[in-house]
Design a protein around this motif. Sequence first.
Motif, PDB file in Angstrom:
ATOM      1  N   PRO A   1       0.807  -1.220   0.000  1.00 43.32           N
ATOM      2  CA  PRO A   1       0.000   0.000   0.000  1.00 43.32           C
ATOM      3  C   PRO A   1       0.845   1.278   0.000  1.00 43.32           C
ATOM      4  O   PRO A   1       1.936   1.302   0.550  1.00 43.32           O
ATOM      5  CB  PRO A   1      -0.812  -0.097   1.299  1.00 43.32           C
ATOM      6  N   ILE A   2       0.303   2.305  -0.618  1.00 42.94           N
ATOM      7  CA  ILE A   2       0.967   3.613  -0.630  1.00 42.94           C
ATOM      8  C   ILE A   2       0.639   4.377   0.657  1.00 42.94           C
ATOM      9  O   ILE A   2       1.443   5.151   1.140  1.00 42.94           O
ATOM     10  CB  ILE A   2       0.535   4.398  -1.891  1.00 42.94           C
ATOM     11  N   PHE A   3      -0.546   4.122   1.181  1.00 50.30           N
ATOM     12  CA  PHE A   3      -0.976   4.830   2.392  1.00 50.30           C
ATOM     13  C   PHE A   3      -1.311   3.852   3.508  1.00 50.30           C
ATOM     14  O   PHE A   3      -1.668   2.710   3.248  1.00 50.30           O
ATOM     15  CB  PHE A   3      -2.265   5.628   2.133  1.00 50.30           C
ATOM     16  N   THR A   4      -1.311   4.371   4.727  1.00 52.38           N
ATOM     17  CA  THR A   4      -1.979   3.651   5.805  1.00 52.38           C
ATOM     18  C   THR A   4      -3.373   4.259   5.956  1.00 52.38           C
ATOM     19  O   THR A   4      -3.822   5.041   5.114  1.00 52.38           O
ATOM     20  CB  THR A   4      -1.154   3.665   7.102  1.00 52.38           C
ATOM     21  N   CYS A   5      -4.081   3.865   7.024  1.00 47.04           N
ATOM     22  CA  CYS A   5      -5.509   4.173   7.068  1.00 47.04           C
ATOM     23  C   CYS A   5      -5.818   5.473   7.811  1.00 47.04           C
ATOM     24  O   CYS A   5      -4.940   6.118   8.358  1.00 47.04           O
ATOM     25  CB  CYS A   5      -6.283   2.999   7.667  1.00 47.04           C
TER      26      CYS A   5
ATOM     27  N   VAL B   1       1.308   3.481  14.594  1.00 45.56           N
ATOM     28  CA  VAL B   1       1.353   4.830  14.043  1.00 45.56           C
ATOM     29  C   VAL B   1       2.425   5.647  14.771  1.00 45.56           C
ATOM     30  O   VAL B   1       3.190   6.389  14.158  1.00 45.56           O
ATOM     31  CB  VAL B   1      -0.050   5.481  14.118  1.00 45.56           C
TER      32      VAL B   1
ATOM     33  N   CYS C   1     -11.682   1.315  12.701  1.00 47.16           N
ATOM     34  CA  CYS C   1     -12.676   0.426  12.077  1.00 47.16           C
ATOM     35  C   CYS C   1     -13.447  -0.355  13.127  1.00 47.16           C
ATOM     36  O   CYS C   1     -14.660  -0.450  13.087  1.00 47.16           O
ATOM     37  CB  CYS C   1     -12.060  -0.496  11.042  1.00 47.16           C
TER      38      CYS C   1
ATOM     39  N   SER D   1     -11.315   3.063   9.507  1.00 47.52           N
ATOM     40  CA  SER D   1     -10.212   2.696   8.610  1.00 47.52           C
ATOM     41  C   SER D   1     -10.675   2.180   7.261  1.00 47.52           C
ATOM     42  O   SER D   1      -9.885   2.138   6.326  1.00 47.52           O
ATOM     43  CB  SER D   1      -9.365   1.625   9.279  1.00 47.52           C
ATOM     44  N   PHE D   2     -11.944   1.775   7.180  1.00 46.79           N
ATOM     45  CA  PHE D   2     -12.423   1.201   5.920  1.00 46.79           C
ATOM     46  C   PHE D   2     -12.939   2.265   4.958  1.00 46.79           C
ATOM     47  O   PHE D   2     -13.552   1.960   3.949  1.00 46.79           O
ATOM     48  CB  PHE D   2     -13.494   0.130   6.183  1.00 46.79           C
ATOM     49  N   VAL D   3     -12.727   3.528   5.296  1.00 44.79           N
ATOM     50  CA  VAL D   3     -13.063   4.619   4.376  1.00 44.79           C
ATOM     51  C   VAL D   3     -11.776   5.376   4.085  1.00 44.79           C
ATOM     52  O   VAL D   3     -10.968   5.608   4.987  1.00 44.79           O
ATOM     53  CB  VAL D   3     -14.102   5.576   5.010  1.00 44.79           C
ATOM     54  N   GLY D   4     -11.574   5.769   2.833  1.00 41.19           N
ATOM     55  CA  GLY D   4     -10.467   6.648   2.473  1.00 41.19           C
ATOM     56  C   GLY D   4      -9.103   6.102   2.851  1.00 41.19           C
ATOM     57  O   GLY D   4      -8.823   4.919   2.715  1.00 41.19           O
ATOM     58  N   SER D   5      -8.256   7.001   3.342  1.00 40.45           N
ATOM     59  CA  SER D   5      -6.887   6.630   3.693  1.00 40.45           C
ATOM     60  C   SER D   5      -6.377   7.635   4.718  1.00 40.45           C
ATOM     61  O   SER D   5      -7.120   8.507   5.163  1.00 40.45           O
ATOM     62  CB  SER D   5      -5.999   6.677   2.457  1.00 40.45           C
TER      63      SER D   5
END
Lengths: 461, 525
Positions: free
Chosen positions: A16-20, A49, A104, A143-147
């Motif tokens: 992944p490029i991002f975390t959540c 984090v 999440c 966490s299940f939306v966006g980044s």
Amino acid sequence: MACVVKEKERAGIINPIFTCQPAGAQYVSIGIKDCIGLVHGGQGCCMFVRLIFSQHFKESFELASSSLHEDAAVFGGLNRVEQGVDVLLMRYPNLKVIPVISTCSTEIIGDDIDGVITNLNDGLLKEKYPGREVHLVPIHTPSFVGSMVSGYDIAVESFVRAFAKKDKPNGKINLITGWVNPGDVRELKHILKEMDIDATVLFEIEKFDAPLMPKEQAQPHGETTIDDLTGTANAIGTIALNKYEGGKAAEYLEDTFDVPAVIGPSPIGIRNTDLFLKKLSQMTGKPIPKSLAYERGVALDALTDLTHMFFADKKVAIFGNPDLVISLAEFCIDLEMKPVLLLLGDDNRSYKNDPRITQLQEKVDFDMDIILNADLFELEDRIKKGLKLDLIMGHSKGRFVAMDNKIPMLRVGFPVFDRAGYYRHPRVGYNGAVWLAEEMANVMFNDMEYKRNKEWLLAMW
Amino acid sequence: MPYHLFKVSECIPEREKHVVEKGKDEEITDALPLGYLNTIPGTLSERGCVYCGAKHVIGTPMKDVIHMSHGPIGCTYDTWQTKRYISDNDNFQIKYTFATDVKESNVIFGANELLKDNIIAAFKAFPEIKRLTIYQTCGTALIGDDLESIAKEVMDEMPEVDIFVCNAPGFAGPSQSGGHHKINIAWVENKVGTHEPKITSDYTINYVGEYNIQGDQEVMQDYFKRMGIQIISTFTGNGSYDDLRGMHRAKLNVLECARSAEYICNELRKRYGIPRMDIDGFGFKPLSDSLRKIGIFFGIEERAEAIVKEETARWKPELDWYKERLKGKRVCLWPGGSKLWHWAHVIHEEMGVEVVSVYTKFGHQGDMEKGISRCDCEGALAIDDPNELESLEAMETLKPDVIFTGKRPGEYAKKIGVPYINAHAYHNGPYKGFEGWVRFARDIYNAIYSPVHELSFVDITKDEITEENSFVTRRMKSDINLSKEIVDSTSIREYTGNFDCVSHLREKSYPYLEEQIEKHKQMAE
């Protein structure tokens, strides 16, 4: 010869490029003075984090967890928030702000963090801490939306929403920096000083680069105060440098308090910095001073030394936070380079309609792919299938793609943990443009030498 | 052995029973801190979650596997490239991580299909890899996805692949330790016995609870191979998925980290009658004894003895050089779990340092029991589930010369002038093996006697700025109180190894092992 915007085709994410989202909210919270975020979720959502922040800055930042365990997952975990707030207040006597950051798990079990904050305000805070200034701020970042990018955006808005209060005009502007480094904030404040503009900078993170002092503990922490946040409602205007990292807050201030908002572009590269100065000038009536024109000249002189000699037609791939990636691509084009691949690492549908992206689609005169919901395997896979690149720009998680395929890479974005002190240098402003261009050149020079690829050119440069 | 309540924790008195101070001549039975209990929220505890204990600590060091987390990207991203478990296959397990990227609609409608698509896409992306592990996360545990049935479905459709499912969501226990347990049991329950290893030696072991941090496993593997021992599997550092399915065929389980992996050893003993032997790769004496024990088990003790003799002759003079210079230095031994008892007595005996405090982030009472009893220093403070303010207070009162802890706590220690050594992933490891142990001593020495460290205590606004030295070497600091005899000694010396002491091991040949391979080849014919 066209710029194509499309979604990654493969299912799932490899590298992944991002975390959540909660990570973005945590990055915002460490920018506020007397603030410790309470992450409502499993311990890893906070511990890791904190680790990635410490990898990037080589510093430790204060963040707390509600330490969700099995019973909470079954019966709800709001008592963990109540206890967490109490423990933080008891043990950190100067603490004033506690954002309660959802994850999440706690969004799925339906923990009502707004409700528990109301209860705490009416109960614990009144009974146990009367007279103490404490602000609890709900931040919803499942966490299940966006980044992490949208998490940052949501958190800035949540803080502004919680504190901004209409009062007398304060004569300042609000400058929302987006997800940047201490070096960027230093550069932005330098520009403001040169223009004689008084600004509330969200967020004051220069001291993330904290010293080692002989007799005092200088733990790193942001310095944006509650008063700063409260005053945002009374500014002349807001400039949010990054549309996707602070744009929401600027819009909120405009909609609610009639504080005019200017959103973007990130002042990366000469043109974007020019535009930034123009907008500062328009908003405040202050002229652009000679000193900045001089700095611009120094920057252009430095760029001229590099462009047609070394940069022309070099193919570049860029990945990372969208505002950063788009601005870097624009800058590369000015440097005569060809950013042939841009990777935006989440499924934000609005990227497609971003005017900067439509402009690339309309005007780019070489082949360029912009991949949405991308991952780092997309980059690697394209290289394996024949994509030729002269330079990669992105954060440290992509280092193996560069190394394994022997492509020089300039570390930029978040996180950068495999180069020393990069957070100290600006990417924004004229000084940032110089840093970027010269570092691009230097990594390419190293590559020429290691590969014995016309390295003699440098001997006679 | 009185309980100790930190000033910063007076408002949470339940912390008192998590900390004890070891008095003179006291026995462990006098008091033992509580351990492995739920964390108090908001304390800034250093614990991780159950998922990371399963996936990050134990699962991912397996080197030839697609490691997939079923959940939003964060769990995957956060546990990727943050731990130094290398491998001899170009670090596939460090380079690649896989997330099913669960989104809101999946939370509402379930993510089973998504998982299946992901597994198939991942195998397609890496056609040479036929093994995959799936880790449940908080989110997918709560929405109730059935990982096993999806794994079975894919295995039915793709008979050449094998998939392991680990259900250890982040919230399912007080710390990462819960995840260690869950993945141990899941592996022995579902995978051990499903693959027959090729036996090529009379002497076969599983090397268990070893994660190849900076090459630890490869260093120890070198000793075992020199003895002619076949390592059927390593659980899990530098380990192979299929090898680990064949654990049931080893004659001996050699257990290193009993905190994270004793469960599988105990199960293997119960189910397959394989004995468990606890060993220790840290420290000359424990390591020598361990090699001897294994030698005795197989009746090849002279081979162990030969290795001990050779390695000791090579490295002991270097260890002793550091020991002379580390004597009496005060150390906080603050690791995650088992290192508190792996190291407590050995660093005292072999490096001369005084352990003034031990802590454990996720250890149980048993770890504390061993750690405290091995800790010789009077007044040593033993802390369970430490938190940031308590650690700072402990450092202020104990005034250690160095602490051994994780990366992030190391950063705040730096701010109060205490150097740190990374106890989890090491500074310049490996630290196992004879040479590794010297590297550890070297790193401690470099941290304590750093000339820059000394400068950070000078207040240029008040203190005198001396003109005496325009530079300071580490030896100018460390040798000042040593006798001339020691300073000039030619029988001891500084570390002489290379920056990388592991990669060359991958090229070595092993006569005893080759002899065994040949013998078993003939037996098969």
